[in-house]
Structures are given as C-alpha cells and as structure tokens.
Design a protein around this motif. Sequence first.
Motif, PDB file in Angstrom:
ATOM      1  N   UNK A  61       0.759  -1.451  -0.146  1.00 51.75           N
ATOM      2  CA  UNK A  61       0.021   0.032   0.103  1.00 51.75           C
ATOM      3  C   UNK A  61       0.659   1.386   0.103  1.00 51.75           C
ATOM      4  N   UNK A  62       1.931   1.202   0.657  1.00 47.00           N
ATOM      5  CA  UNK A  62       2.766   2.335   0.791  1.00 47.00           C
ATOM      6  C   UNK A  62       3.485   2.500  -0.530  1.00 47.00           C
ATOM      7  N   UNK A  63       3.991   1.604  -1.240  1.00 46.28           N
ATOM      8  CA  UNK A  63       4.465   1.409  -2.605  1.00 46.28           C
ATOM      9  C   UNK A  63       3.520   2.208  -3.588  1.00 46.28           C
ATOM     10  N   UNK A  64       2.069   1.864  -3.394  1.00 42.17           N
ATOM     11  CA  UNK A  64       1.355   2.286  -4.359  1.00 42.17           C
ATOM     12  C   UNK A  64       1.022   3.862  -3.984  1.00 42.17           C
ATOM     13  N   UNK A  69       1.977   9.321  -6.173  1.00 41.30           N
ATOM     14  CA  UNK A  69       2.433  10.797  -6.022  1.00 41.30           C
ATOM     15  C   UNK A  69       3.472  11.005  -7.061  1.00 41.30           C
ATOM     16  N   UNK A  70       4.214   9.939  -7.501  1.00 41.83           N
ATOM     17  CA  UNK A  70       5.416  10.371  -8.389  1.00 41.83           C
ATOM     18  C   UNK A  70       4.691  10.398  -9.598  1.00 41.83           C
ATOM     19  N   UNK A  71       3.677   9.778  -9.961  1.00 45.99           N
ATOM     20  CA  UNK A  71       3.301   9.834 -11.478  1.00 45.99           C
ATOM     21  C   UNK A  71       2.441  11.072 -11.448  1.00 45.99           C
ATOM     22  N   UNK A  84       4.347   8.148 -18.184  1.00 48.61           N
ATOM     23  CA  UNK A  84       5.289   8.203 -16.886  1.00 48.61           C
ATOM     24  C   UNK A  84       5.581   6.576 -16.688  1.00 48.61           C
ATOM     25  N   UNK A  85       6.712   6.351 -16.207  1.00 53.36           N
ATOM     26  CA  UNK A  85       7.056   5.259 -15.878  1.00 53.36           C
ATOM     27  C   UNK A  85       7.747   4.944 -14.452  1.00 53.36           C
ATOM     28  N   UNK A 114      -5.723   5.680 -11.023  1.00 54.02           N
ATOM     29  CA  UNK A 114      -5.501   4.462  -9.935  1.00 54.02           C
ATOM     30  C   UNK A 114      -4.356   3.585 -10.240  1.00 54.02           C
ATOM     31  N   UNK A 115      -3.408   3.543  -9.198  1.00 62.45           N
ATOM     32  CA  UNK A 115      -2.377   2.830  -9.569  1.00 62.45           C
ATOM     33  C   UNK A 115      -2.460   1.189  -9.891  1.00 62.45           C
ATOM     34  N   UNK A 116      -3.330   0.596  -9.014  1.00 63.17           N
ATOM     35  CA  UNK A 116      -3.542  -0.628  -9.407  1.00 63.17           C
ATOM     36  C   UNK A 116      -4.085  -1.093 -10.655  1.00 63.17           C
ATOM     37  N   UNK A 117      -4.741  -0.007 -11.354  1.00 65.55           N
ATOM     38  CA  UNK A 117      -5.251  -0.099 -12.709  1.00 65.55           C
ATOM     39  C   UNK A 117      -4.119  -0.254 -13.773  1.00 65.55           C
TER      40      UNK A 117
END
Length: 147
Positions: A61-64, A69-71, A84-85, A114-117
């Motif tokens: 969850x922290x990684x996501x 935020x980075x994206x 963005x990668x 949504x990161x998970x997507x």
Amino acid sequence: MIQSIARKQIAPLGLWVLFGCTSISWLITAAIAPEMAQAYTARVEVSLISQPDESYANFLRRAEAIARAAAQRSFDGDILVTDVAVTIIGQHNSAIAPILLLDVSRQNWKRRPIVSFWATYFPGTQSLLDFSQPSESNQPPESEPNQ
C-alpha cells in the motif's frame, strides 16, 4: 553589346530575387509555425525500505501511494511529459526486489488515476523480500488452560 550586359545583370538579379523570396518565406513560416515540442516519457525510480514489523500488504500500500504521488508530480511538473514510468524498488532486511512498475500515459491517468489499474506487480516479490508470517516470538503468548 548592350544585350550581353543586360543578360549578365539579369542572371545575378534573378538569383537574388529567388534567394530573397525563399528567405522571406522561411521567416514567415518560422514565425507562424514554430518548431513542434518534443513529448517524452518521464522515468522515476524510488526505493522503499520496510518498517519494523510491517506486513507485506501495508508495504505494498505504501508503494502504491508513492507511485501515485510520483506519477502525479511528473505530469504536473512538465506539460511535455506524455507518459510516466515509475518503478518502486523494495528493501526488506538485506533483500532488494522490484515491487511494482506503474507505466501510464497522461490521457489514461487523467481518465483513471488508480495505480492498481495501470501497474504491473511482480508476484515473487513477497518471497524474494522474505516477508513471512509473524514469527512465534512476535505472537502474544497463549494462555494455558486452567487445570
């Protein structure tokens, strides 16, 4: 003789007219249609160190959250970024392994941030980082049955 002099002067004059028209045409084109901007992919790599007694689910969850935020920061910071990668590298104890790769276009991110997507998860990371169930020493002692 007058005709030969006139012919000699007409040739250089024609070259100057041609050169002048070409130059003026080029300047007008450059002023009206400036060079196109070059779009590019922003690449970000972030290292994430686990917290003491942190579960893998919480670590993920922290990684996501960091990837999100980075994206967003990459898209907000530069209008020329089209893709963005973001790679999140995890560290737990002395092991290091990739956790996820977020690879998304600006258009897709705007439509669905949504990161998970959009992320690719590395299925062996939990094993590689040696995230296991809490050890017996971390478990509360079981009460002994009354005799």
